[in-house]
Design a protein around this motif. Structure first.
Motif, PDB file in Angstrom:
ATOM      1  N   ARG A 224      22.715  -9.426   8.291  1.00 46.83           N
ATOM      2  CA  ARG A 224      21.703 -10.329   8.890  1.00 46.83           C
ATOM      3  C   ARG A 224      21.103 -10.867   9.726  1.00 46.83           C
ATOM      4  O   ARG A 224      20.246 -11.356  10.160  1.00 46.83           O
ATOM      5  CB  ARG A 224      22.152 -12.762   8.350  1.00 46.83           C
ATOM      6  N   SER A 225      21.364  -9.363  10.602  1.00 47.64           N
ATOM      7  CA  SER A 225      21.648  -9.299  12.083  1.00 47.64           C
ATOM      8  C   SER A 225      20.734  -7.812  12.309  1.00 47.64           C
ATOM      9  O   SER A 225      20.609  -7.564  13.969  1.00 47.64           O
ATOM     10  CB  SER A 225      22.630  -9.077  13.182  1.00 47.64           C
ATOM     11  N   ILE A 226      20.065  -7.328  11.295  1.00 50.51           N
ATOM     12  CA  ILE A 226      19.480  -5.714  11.355  1.00 50.51           C
ATOM     13  C   ILE A 226      18.610  -5.915  12.171  1.00 50.51           C
ATOM     14  O   ILE A 226      18.012  -5.058  13.112  1.00 50.51           O
ATOM     15  CB  ILE A 226      19.664  -5.504  10.361  1.00 50.51           C
ATOM     16  N   ARG A 227      17.311  -6.965  12.073  1.00 53.41           N
ATOM     17  CA  ARG A 227      16.149  -6.363  13.490  1.00 53.41           C
ATOM     18  C   ARG A 227      16.721  -7.068  14.780  1.00 53.41           C
ATOM     19  O   ARG A 227      16.010  -6.459  15.434  1.00 53.41           O
ATOM     20  CB  ARG A 227      15.643  -8.080  12.617  1.00 53.41           C
ATOM     21  N   GLN A 228      17.534  -8.430  15.499  1.00 56.60           N
ATOM     22  CA  GLN A 228      18.132  -8.289  16.433  1.00 56.60           C
ATOM     23  C   GLN A 228      18.553  -7.364  16.491  1.00 56.60           C
ATOM     24  O   GLN A 228      18.593  -6.324  17.697  1.00 56.60           O
ATOM     25  CB  GLN A 228      19.539  -9.286  16.380  1.00 56.60           C
ATOM     26  N   LEU A 229      19.438  -6.260  15.938  1.00 53.66           N
ATOM     27  CA  LEU A 229      19.783  -4.807  16.005  1.00 53.66           C
ATOM     28  C   LEU A 229      19.335  -3.558  16.999  1.00 53.66           C
ATOM     29  O   LEU A 229      18.846  -3.363  17.788  1.00 53.66           O
ATOM     30  CB  LEU A 229      21.214  -4.500  15.880  1.00 53.66           C
ATOM     31  N   ALA A 230      17.876  -3.782  15.659  1.00 55.88           N
ATOM     32  CA  ALA A 230      17.037  -2.877  16.428  1.00 55.88           C
ATOM     33  C   ALA A 230      16.154  -4.007  17.329  1.00 55.88           C
ATOM     34  O   ALA A 230      15.831  -2.422  18.757  1.00 55.88           O
ATOM     35  CB  ALA A 230      15.852  -2.937  14.671  1.00 55.88           C
ATOM     36  N   ASP A 231      15.961  -4.814  17.121  1.00 58.10           N
ATOM     37  CA  ASP A 231      14.699  -5.330  18.566  1.00 58.10           C
ATOM     38  C   ASP A 231      15.586  -5.359  20.031  1.00 58.10           C
ATOM     39  O   ASP A 231      15.176  -4.875  21.185  1.00 58.10           O
ATOM     40  CB  ASP A 231      14.992  -6.617  19.064  1.00 58.10           C
ATOM     41  N   ALA A 232      17.279  -4.765  20.100  1.00 59.28           N
ATOM     42  CA  ALA A 232      18.069  -4.749  21.176  1.00 59.28           C
ATOM     43  C   ALA A 232      18.009  -3.384  21.908  1.00 59.28           C
ATOM     44  O   ALA A 232      18.991  -2.734  22.906  1.00 59.28           O
ATOM     45  CB  ALA A 232      19.355  -5.668  21.421  1.00 59.28           C
ATOM     46  N   GLY A 233      18.057  -2.482  20.584  1.00 63.68           N
ATOM     47  CA  GLY A 233      17.919  -1.143  21.220  1.00 63.68           C
ATOM     48  C   GLY A 233      18.566  -0.511  20.035  1.00 63.68           C
ATOM     49  O   GLY A 233      18.624   1.405  20.341  1.00 63.68           O
ATOM     50  N   ALA A 262      12.979  -3.131   4.477  1.00 61.43           N
ATOM     51  CA  ALA A 262      11.975  -4.973   4.656  1.00 61.43           C
ATOM     52  C   ALA A 262      10.657  -3.898   6.279  1.00 61.43           C
ATOM     53  O   ALA A 262      10.661  -5.450   6.194  1.00 61.43           O
ATOM     54  CB  ALA A 262      12.594  -5.779   4.708  1.00 61.43           C
ATOM     55  N   ILE A 263      12.346  -4.151   6.897  1.00 62.82           N
ATOM     56  CA  ILE A 263      11.990  -4.236   8.470  1.00 62.82           C
ATOM     57  C   ILE A 263      10.992  -2.876   8.667  1.00 62.82           C
ATOM     58  O   ILE A 263       9.885  -3.056   9.189  1.00 62.82           O
ATOM     59  CB  ILE A 263      13.289  -3.470   9.266  1.00 62.82           C
ATOM     60  N   LEU A 264      10.826  -1.666   8.234  1.00 63.35           N
ATOM     61  CA  LEU A 264       9.969  -0.126   8.317  1.00 63.35           C
ATOM     62  C   LEU A 264       8.708  -1.296   7.478  1.00 63.35           C
ATOM     63  O   LEU A 264       7.623  -0.665   8.275  1.00 63.35           O
ATOM     64  CB  LEU A 264      10.594   0.471   7.702  1.00 63.35           C
ATOM     65  N   GLU A 265       8.984  -2.015   6.647  1.00 64.14           N
ATOM     66  CA  GLU A 265       7.285  -2.310   5.736  1.00 64.14           C
ATOM     67  C   GLU A 265       6.474  -3.257   7.045  1.00 64.14           C
ATOM     68  O   GLU A 265       5.362  -3.232   7.021  1.00 64.14           O
ATOM     69  CB  GLU A 265       7.309  -2.829   5.275  1.00 64.14           C
ATOM     70  N   GLU A 266       7.383  -4.115   7.384  1.00 61.47           N
ATOM     71  CA  GLU A 266       6.943  -5.696   8.528  1.00 61.47           C
ATOM     72  C   GLU A 266       6.217  -4.475   9.302  1.00 61.47           C
ATOM     73  O   GLU A 266       5.344  -5.247  10.334  1.00 61.47           O
ATOM     74  CB  GLU A 266       7.556  -6.574   8.714  1.00 61.47           C
ATOM     75  N   ARG A 267       7.153  -3.729  10.082  1.00 55.96           N
ATOM     76  CA  ARG A 267       6.773  -3.395  11.893  1.00 55.96           C
ATOM     77  C   ARG A 267       6.403  -2.157  12.090  1.00 55.96           C
ATOM     78  O   ARG A 267       7.340  -1.512  11.663  1.00 55.96           O
ATOM     79  CB  ARG A 267       8.646  -3.515  12.680  1.00 55.96           C
ATOM     80  N   SER A 268       5.318  -1.796  12.734  1.00 52.08           N
ATOM     81  CA  SER A 268       5.063  -0.599  12.512  1.00 52.08           C
ATOM     82  C   SER A 268       4.974   0.087  13.681  1.00 52.08           C
ATOM     83  O   SER A 268       5.235   1.441  14.688  1.00 52.08           O
ATOM     84  CB  SER A 268       3.640  -0.356  13.108  1.00 52.08           C
ATOM     85  N   GLU A 269       6.765  -0.310  14.873  1.00 47.30           N
ATOM     86  CA  GLU A 269       6.236  -0.029  15.766  1.00 47.30           C
ATOM     87  C   GLU A 269       7.959   1.366  15.608  1.00 47.30           C
ATOM     88  O   GLU A 269       8.530   1.316  16.315  1.00 47.30           O
ATOM     89  CB  GLU A 269       6.643  -0.941  16.957  1.00 47.30           C
ATOM     90  N   TYR A 270       8.357   0.608  14.263  1.00 42.84           N
ATOM     91  CA  TYR A 270       9.084   1.961  13.705  1.00 42.84           C
ATOM     92  C   TYR A 270       9.690   2.845  13.053  1.00 42.84           C
ATOM     93  O   TYR A 270       7.636   2.218  11.939  1.00 42.84           O
ATOM     94  CB  TYR A 270      10.460   0.383  12.743  1.00 42.84           C
ATOM     95  N   ARG A 271       9.486   3.320  12.348  1.00 42.37           N
ATOM     96  CA  ARG A 271       9.561   4.662  11.118  1.00 42.37           C
ATOM     97  C   ARG A 271      11.286   4.661  11.124  1.00 42.37           C
ATOM     98  O   ARG A 271      12.069   4.930  11.634  1.00 42.37           O
ATOM     99  CB  ARG A 271       9.000   5.532  11.331  1.00 42.37           C
ATOM    100  N   ARG A 272      11.052   5.433   9.901  1.00 39.51           N
ATOM    101  CA  ARG A 272      11.899   5.680   9.275  1.00 39.51           C
ATOM    102  C   ARG A 272      12.889   7.588   9.291  1.00 39.51           C
ATOM    103  O   ARG A 272      11.845   8.287   9.709  1.00 39.51           O
ATOM    104  CB  ARG A 272      11.647   5.819   7.662  1.00 39.51           C
ATOM    105  N   ALA A 273      14.004   7.659   9.432  1.00 37.22           N
ATOM    106  CA  ALA A 273      14.325   8.781   9.618  1.00 37.22           C
ATOM    107  C   ALA A 273      14.948   9.323   8.796  1.00 37.22           C
ATOM    108  O   ALA A 273      15.070  10.828   8.988  1.00 37.22           O
ATOM    109  CB  ALA A 273      16.050   8.526  10.675  1.00 37.22           C
ATOM    110  N   SER A 274      14.226   9.744   7.266  1.00 42.09           N
ATOM    111  CA  SER A 274      14.480  10.709   6.535  1.00 42.09           C
ATOM    112  C   SER A 274      13.529  10.688   5.432  1.00 42.09           C
ATOM    113  O   SER A 274      12.477   9.678   5.581  1.00 42.09           O
ATOM    114  CB  SER A 274      16.057  10.796   5.786  1.00 42.09           C
ATOM    115  N   SER A 275      13.392  11.532   4.317  1.00 42.77           N
ATOM    116  CA  SER A 275      12.769  11.299   3.659  1.00 42.77           C
ATOM    117  C   SER A 275      12.477  10.363   2.236  1.00 42.77           C
ATOM    118  O   SER A 275      14.161  10.518   1.560  1.00 42.77           O
ATOM    119  CB  SER A 275      11.818  12.991   3.161  1.00 42.77           C
TER     120      SER A 275
END
Length: 606
Positions: A224-233, A262-275
């Motif tokens: 439940r904290s993945i978004r906050q962790l991503a935003d923290a760096g 879900a985060i990648l779909e919502e947030r354009s500033e992030y991208r997935r690391a594999s295919s």
């Protein structure tokens, strides 16, 4: 601004689990080398790791080879050979603890600083960045604010654990197993004394708690904290579990894949690391896999009830409370349905964990394999869900990479071209004069239908383009054979692709944040000593494994037993405990020291 990559990193105990992790959504896996991994029981052969690397690269996923033990002097040459083998096999990085690796003549392979290097401050992480590490794996004890502060002062990749077992001590700073048994946690052989039961005894000899698992933490769960962790760096989200089974790897990887997608779909500033897109054939649920109960530890705030005093084993999810007991069965006020074959457990009157299996369920009546200890009012937990395990075993989860196929036929030459989402291509040319189709529309439809089939492989054909001067009649079996050859060629190209080599580390003399290193610096060889000397450390003591310093801090932990018992010295009206406090177990006695200024507890052999 270039989108920042978010990576899901899963454990691989062996080849089977590594392949499962990738299939269920991991962008990267970490796997033990044949030697020098911090989970001695999760080592792998060279051949299996090489096969896993080839498989992972088909999906542009990465494989990090774990060599994160401290290395004794006589092992240095072998450790360097293992590092060179990993590079030649195509590994994407080495996870290391011992700074000796930075003094070796290594090929250009990326180095990740293990959490065993005690990465808790901006100064330490900045140093590791400046000496050449591509990534730093942060201590589990850090809060979101502390992570954000580290990110503010550094630009190195930051990795954080998000799920699994928690070491009660700061990683790399636990010497209890070595002191008691000679099995070093820093050498991959931890005997896990933190999971043992202890008596808590005060300074007068009074037993405050008897035979309780006072150092055994619940399991980490930051779903439940993945978004906050991503935003923290954080760029890499790591699941613990190189000793867990394949069902755990599938379920927990799928759980965090859903969160990240879900985060990648919502947030354009992030991208997935594999295919590849993962199509799950089930709904992941953390409660269905091994767990001792869950905690977010210190990520959001300082949590209460970090331990399960009654057991260090998996309890699973709370099902309900026993409402009635008969000779062969019990009735339960269940919050979830139980099934034949489920494993259940409960805390006995004596305080221990008791487990059994369910033979039959008839409405609210449950017929277990044995009734010993089950009484009215007992809480029942399910630590094995038979239906979920069977479903997971047979589920149809797929990971597919989008491709398009172009089909052309001109004057006796058939050309098929496949292009995937990552730009890889394969081409098949067949010189054969086919009959002209008497029903061209049906023939075109047949070509489109057959080429859209992926044949159970790794691709999903999302577009077929057909360009024919005259539409040929091609038998279905022939078309399928051409498609199979085309896709096999494309898959082989992806598997053979290697990442760009990392830059070689150039030694420098950037000052280490401290000028002295005691035994907790874990220096056990001449190369590590040479590294710290070059970086300005004036006094370097031998690591605990060589010195066994009397009175050493065997554990340093942010977890505080006083706080856990409601006896924090900073809290008004807290429970009074008469110090000194001791942990006793099988003739072993350990004194607890409380550093309230740092909110830390230290365990010392008395």
């Amino acid at each position: 601004m270039k989108p920042r990559t978010l990576e899901l990193l899963s454990p691989a105990k062996n080849l089977e689990q590594g392949i499962a992790a990738i299939g269920y959504g991991a962008d990267a896996v970490y796997v033990g080398a044949p030697r020098f991994g911090a989970r001695e029981a999760a080592s792998n052969s060279f051949e299996d790791v090489e096969q896993l690397i080839r498989y992972a690269h088909r999906y542009r996923a990465k494989v990090f080879v774990v060599v994160n033990t401290i290395v004794y002097e006589h092992e240095l040459e072998e450790a360097e050979r293992v590092a060179r083998w990993a590079y030649n096999a195509g590994a994407d990085a080495l996870i290391v603890q011992d700074m000796a690796f930075l003094e070796m003549d290594l090929p250009p392979i990326a180095l990740h600083a293990s959490t065993q290097t005690h990465n808790i401050s901006p100064e330490k992480v900045k140093f590791l960045q400046d000496v050449g590490f591509e990534r730093v794996i942060l201590a589990r004890e850090l809060s979101l604010q502390q992570i954000a502060d580290i990110r503010k002062h550094t630009n190195v990749e930051l990795e954080a654990f998000v799920h699994g077992a928690l070491c009660v001590s700061y990683s790399g700073q636990c010497y209890m197993s070595e002191a008691i048994t000679g099995r070093s946690a820093n050498r991959g052989a931890c005997a896990q004394p933190c999971r043992s039961a202890y008596d808590l005894v005060d300074g007068t000899g009074n037993i405050i708690l008897k035979n309780k698992h006072l150092l055994s933490l619940k399991d980490f769960n930051l779903s439940r904290s993945i978004r906050q962790l991503a935003d923290a760096g954080i760029c890499s989200f790591k699941i613990e579990g190189r000793l867990k089974n394949v069902d755990y790897v599938k379920n927990i990887t799928a759980l965090y894949r859903k969160e990240l997608d879900a985060i990648l779909e919502e947030r354009s500033e992030y991208r997935r690391a594999s295919s590849g897109k993962v199509f799950l054939g089930f709904t992941p649920d953390a409660q269905k896999s091994f767990n001792r109960g869950f905690t977010a530890y210190f990520t959001q705030k300082r949590e209460d009830s970090l331990t399960g005093f009654n057991t260090a084993k998996a309890t699973g999810a709370l099902v309900g409370t026993v409402t009635n007991v008969r000779k062969l069965c019990f009735e339960i006020d269940a919050k979830m349905p139980l099934s034949n074959g489920d494993g259940i457990c409960f805390i006995s009157k004596g305080g221990g964990l008791v487990g059994t299996n369910i033979n039959k369920v008839d409405g609210r009546s449950v017929f277990p394999n044995r009734m010993d200890g089950i009484t009215k009012g007992v809480q029942i937990f399910r630590n094995y869900d038979h239906r979920f395990a069977k479903m997971l075993e047979g589920c149809s989860t797929e990971r597919l990479v989008d491709i398009s196929i172009n089909f052309t036929y001109t004057a006796g030459r058939l050309t098929m071209m496949a292009l995937d989402a990552d730009g890889f291509t394969s081409k098949l040319v067949v010189d054969e004069l086919f009959e002209i189709a008497q029903k061209p529309e049906r023939a075109l439809q047949n070509i489109d239908q057959q080429l859209r089939k992926s044949g159970g492989g790794m691709f999903e054909v999302v577009r077929v383009g057909v360009d024919c001067q005259e539409v040929p009649f091609i038998p279905i079996s022939t078309l399928n054979g051409y498609r199979r050859m085309l896709l096999e060629s494309l898959e082989a190209k992806r598997e053979a692709s290697l990442p760009e080599a990392a830059s070689s580390i150039t030694p420098n003399s950037i000052p280490y944040p401290e000028q002295t290193l005691d035994y907790s610096g874990n220096v056990v060889n001449s190369l590590s000593r040479k590294f710290y000397e070059r970086h300005g450390v004036l006094q370097i003591d031998e690591g605990f494994e060589l010195s066994h310093v009397a009175g050493a801090h065997l554990m340093t932990t942010k977890y505080c037993l006083r706080y856990e018992l409601g006896a924090c010295l900073k809290t008004a009206g807290a429970t009074k405990l008469k110090e000194p406090l001791f942990l006793e177990n099988n003739g072993q006695r350990f004194r607890l020291q409380f550093d309230c200024a740092r909110c830390q507890m230290v365990v010392i052999r008395d």
